[in-house]
Design an enzyme around this catalytic site. Sequence first.
Site, mmCIF file in Angstrom:
data_model
loop_
_atom_site.group_PDB
_atom_site.id
_atom_site.type_symbol
_atom_site.label_atom_id
_atom_site.label_comp_id
_atom_site.label_asym_id
_atom_site.label_seq_id
_atom_site.Cartn_x
_atom_site.Cartn_y
_atom_site.Cartn_z
ATOM 1 N N PRO A 116 0.815 -1.198 0.000
ATOM 2 C CA PRO A 116 0.000 0.000 0.000
ATOM 3 C C PRO A 116 0.847 1.246 0.000
ATOM 4 O O PRO A 116 1.661 1.459 0.891
ATOM 5 C CB PRO A 116 -0.765 -0.089 1.302
ATOM 6 C CG PRO A 116 -0.123 -1.173 2.084
ATOM 7 C CD PRO A 116 1.065 -1.640 1.351
ATOM 8 N N GLU A 117 0.626 2.037 -0.997
ATOM 9 C CA GLU A 117 1.173 3.384 -1.012
ATOM 10 C C GLU A 117 -0.012 4.312 -0.759
ATOM 11 O O GLU A 117 -1.090 3.847 -0.415
ATOM 12 C CB GLU A 117 1.858 3.647 -2.359
ATOM 13 C CG GLU A 117 2.951 2.602 -2.652
ATOM 14 C CD GLU A 117 3.700 2.823 -3.947
ATOM 15 O OE1 GLU A 117 3.917 3.993 -4.302
ATOM 16 O OE2 GLU A 117 4.059 1.844 -4.594
#
Length: 270
Positions: A2-3
């Site tokens: 996850p960015e």
Amino acid sequence: MPELPEVEVTRRGIEPHLVGRRIAAVAVRETRLRRPVNDDLAARLQGQRIARLHRRGKYLLADLDRGQLLLHLGMSGHLRVVPQDTLVQRHDHVDLLLEDGNCLRFHDPRRFGLLLWGEDWTSDPLLQGLGPEPLGSEFDADYLFARSRRHQQPIKSFLMDAHVVVGVGNIYANESLFRAGIDPRRAAGRIALPRFRRLHQAIVEILQEAIIAGGTTLRDFTRPDGRKGYFRLSLAVYGREKEPCIRCGKALRAARIGGRSSFYCGQCQR
DNA sequence: ACACGATCCTGACTGC
DNA sequence: TGCAGTCAGGATCGTG
């Protein structure tokens, strides 16, 4: 995984299920995350109402009647809202059971994530040194230019440093530099202001497009309703070694920069 | 101060 | 088919 886009997609997905609701009970199956889950987590959370859910970089913060819950998805985490009787899978580490029969389920195979209760995380060292939000007003080309002077570090590593700007991880750093036409290996301090204008614009556009697409699913990431993110279909360079550049047709290259896999076009990026 | 590598952990994939 | 080696979306810590 996850960015920023994936965390924001997660936030938007779970927010309507959480805000205004009370936590009826908590099930902790695994406490060994990046930092151990509070040993009194259930006592801290039980009966508390969730007033607000916000995001700072890749962190999620749930404001409670008393204190805050801090969440981070690490490399492999995701959050889902499911009915409480949903079968528990391997690596489903924590459930927050809500009064409406749903539950917020934290899943993280690699356990690099975080789930911590605290009085107030905003002044904690974890959040204190963070750079500006890339979609906020303090982040612009002038900031990047000023901040990067005298840095010999490759621009890609510079962008991925959360003290410089939050939320830009490996995928979106690769993609932004391609769109801006900048070689990811170039020293940050040797990039002129006009090129930082292109880079800033590319970062903002790509993050916004990725949020709209529901994020990027490579393997682990799922949205809170179980759907995948479709920005993977829009990736121009990430994971495309040897494929033709969409702009010039030349084979894309892979390299290791700052220990992270990197992809770029040797022709279009200078 | 800065830049880099090692490290935490599990799972998926590659090549022999 | 099995097994060893490599790599993965993040962030921190210690080293030079």
